[in-house]
Design a protein around this motif. Structure first.
Motif, PDB file in Angstrom:
ATOM      1  N   HIS A 113      75.332  39.925  71.553  1.00  0.00           N
ATOM      2  CA  HIS A 113      76.431  40.054  70.594  1.00  0.00           C
ATOM      3  C   HIS A 113      77.026  41.466  70.613  1.00  0.00           C
ATOM      4  O   HIS A 113      78.238  41.635  70.399  1.00  0.00           O
ATOM      5  N   HIS A 114      76.194  42.471  70.891  1.00  0.00           N
ATOM      6  CA  HIS A 114      76.688  43.836  71.002  1.00  0.00           C
ATOM      7  C   HIS A 114      77.674  43.953  72.168  1.00  0.00           C
ATOM      8  O   HIS A 114      78.719  44.614  72.061  1.00  0.00           O
ATOM      9  N   ASN A 115      77.382  43.306  73.268  1.00  0.00           N
ATOM     10  CA  ASN A 115      78.269  43.368  74.425  1.00  0.00           C
ATOM     11  C   ASN A 115      79.539  42.565  74.227  1.00  0.00           C
ATOM     12  O   ASN A 115      80.589  42.914  74.776  1.00  0.00           O
ATOM     13  N   VAL A 116      79.467  41.506  73.419  1.00  0.00           N
ATOM     14  CA  VAL A 116      80.686  40.792  73.043  1.00  0.00           C
ATOM     15  C   VAL A 116      81.561  41.710  72.196  1.00  0.00           C
ATOM     16  O   VAL A 116      82.781  41.818  72.413  1.00  0.00           O
ATOM     17  N   LYS A 117      80.955  42.385  71.225  1.00  0.00           N
ATOM     18  CA  LYS A 117      81.701  43.298  70.355  1.00  0.00           C
ATOM     19  C   LYS A 117      82.357  44.418  71.157  1.00  0.00           C
ATOM     20  O   LYS A 117      83.494  44.816  70.873  1.00  0.00           O
ATOM     21  N   ALA A 118      81.648  44.913  72.162  1.00  0.00           N
ATOM     22  CA  ALA A 118      82.158  46.019  72.976  1.00  0.00           C
ATOM     23  C   ALA A 118      83.124  45.553  74.067  1.00  0.00           C
ATOM     24  O   ALA A 118      83.602  46.361  74.862  1.00  0.00           O
ATOM     25  N   ARG A 119      83.390  44.252  74.111  1.00  0.00           N
ATOM     26  CA  ARG A 119      84.300  43.650  75.097  1.00  0.00           C
ATOM     27  C   ARG A 119      83.757  43.734  76.525  1.00  0.00           C
ATOM     28  O   ARG A 119      84.532  43.705  77.488  1.00  0.00           O
ATOM     29  N   ASN A 120      82.451  43.846  76.664  1.00  0.00           N
ATOM     30  CA  ASN A 120      81.859  43.845  77.999  1.00  0.00           C
ATOM     31  C   ASN A 120      81.735  42.434  78.564  1.00  0.00           C
ATOM     32  O   ASN A 120      81.694  42.251  79.782  1.00  0.00           O
ATOM     33  N   ILE A 121      81.642  41.450  77.664  1.00  0.00           N
ATOM     34  CA  ILE A 121      81.598  40.037  78.062  1.00  0.00           C
ATOM     35  C   ILE A 121      82.452  39.258  77.071  1.00  0.00           C
ATOM     36  O   ILE A 121      82.612  39.668  75.914  1.00  0.00           O
TER      37      ILE A 121
ATOM     38  N   ASP B  28      83.735  36.013  74.594  1.00  0.00           N
ATOM     39  CA  ASP B  28      83.089  35.224  73.546  1.00  0.00           C
ATOM     40  C   ASP B  28      82.291  34.048  74.102  1.00  0.00           C
ATOM     41  O   ASP B  28      81.229  33.711  73.582  1.00  0.00           O
ATOM     42  N   ASP B  29      82.843  33.416  75.125  1.00  0.00           N
ATOM     43  CA  ASP B  29      82.228  32.190  75.635  1.00  0.00           C
ATOM     44  C   ASP B  29      81.302  32.443  76.826  1.00  0.00           C
ATOM     45  O   ASP B  29      80.960  31.513  77.547  1.00  0.00           O
ATOM     46  N   TYR B  30      80.882  33.692  77.001  1.00  0.00           N
ATOM     47  CA  TYR B  30      79.995  33.988  78.131  1.00  0.00           C
ATOM     48  C   TYR B  30      78.656  33.283  77.902  1.00  0.00           C
ATOM     49  O   TYR B  30      78.050  33.419  76.823  1.00  0.00           O
TER      50      TYR B  30
END
Length: 299
Positions: free
Chosen positions: A124-132, A134-136
């Motif tokens: 979830h941290h990487n989703v927040k940081a736009r590294n991956i 939402d649907d990864y």
């Protein structure tokens, strides 16, 4: 052979670095100046370090509670602050780090957390940081997490934890905390940390039951989430990230049981099961690593 353009970029980069060092703007990072009375608060990312900073900050500054806007001047993270700023802080200093074993850290409080929960939080941290996106797929994220791909300087969870526990556990000046113990009985753990800090040049800490309870209330996930809504745009770790995704999430233990598919649990336990069992984390998949292998090298 290096091209002219590559040479120019390399020289300009070196000059920029030199300029930052000479003007005192160089970020402390791994090269932070270390004083003999320093205490480092260390963990693998997403293991509860920020919550622990709030707990310790509210314990040490009981008359002026910690917020996201003042935390970097009290228990600063070495990756976001210039070394000149860090050197000017009042001593003794309490500093946050995610580094693998550093022999020059004189005293260390190391936080360990169940890697299955770390993986959920890190996703979830990487989703927040736009590294991956939402649907990864979580099934695709877990192998990359095991490989330490998202924070290579800090190694994998196994490498980071093993580097500290193998080389420092049981030695003077090292205190290991389990995130799960902190959630289950924060007052007892805080009292233990207060006693450790008293031995590390931090004096006159009020660790009375009343002070500990107030510290815990000021550091609750609910208060931290409320502060995040007000101050996220000002804190270095959250500004520029997605505002619709919280930095302070559920902050629970065992969330992996309802959020992980069996194959993801088995992958983590197969890679790190021996170390997990050593640290007291029960396995559920029947898969366990019996040798260090490719995931067992110390950073």
């Amino acid at each position: 052979m290096e091209s002219f353009r590559e040479t120019v970029r390399r020289v300009l980069g070196a000059l920029a670095t030199t300029g930052r060092v000479l003007t005192g703007r160089q970020i402390a990072g791994r090269g932070v100046t270390v004083f003999p009375d320093d205490v480092f608060l260390v963990s693998y990312p997403r293991s509860g370090n920020t919550w622990t900073r709030f707990l310790l900050g509210n314990l040490l500054w009981q008359k002026d509670p910690v917020t996201f806007t003042n935390i970097e001047s009290r228990i600063p993270e070495i990756y976001f602050n210039p070394d000149r700023f860090m050197r000017a802080l009042e001593r003794p200093r309490l500093l946050k780090s995610h580094e693998c074993f550093q022999p020059h850290y004189p005293r260390v409080i190391y936080i360990v957390r169940d890697p299955r929960d770390v993986a959920i939080s890190f996703y979830h941290h990487n989703v927040k940081a736009r590294n991956i996106p939402d649907d990864y797929p979580m099934a695709s994220f877990v192998p990359r997490f095991i490989a330490g791909e998202f924070d290579r300087p800090f190694g994998s969870w196994r490498e980071n934890v093993l580097s500290w526990t193998a080389l420092r556990q049981g030695t003077p000046g090292f205190l290991m905390l389990h995130y799960e113990d902190m959630k289950r009985d924060p007052a007892t753990v805080l009292a233990e940390v207060a006693a450790f800090l008293e031995r590390c040049f931090f004096h006159n800490i009020d660790a009375s039951p009343e002070a500990l309870q107030r510290t815990i209330e000021l550091s609750s996930p609910e208060r931290m989430r409320a502060l995040e809504k007000q101050e996220a745009a000002q804190w270095v770790l959250t500004k520029g990230t997605r505002s619709d995704k919280p930095f302070v999430r559920s902050a629970i233990s065992g969330g992996w049981k309802s959020q992980f598919a069996p194959e993801s649990i088995a992958a983590i336990e197969s890679a790190w099961g021996d170390l997990m069992q050593h640290l007291g984390y029960a396995l559920v998949s029947g898969s366990v690593s019996t040798a260090a292998g490719s995931h067992g090298e110390i950073c």
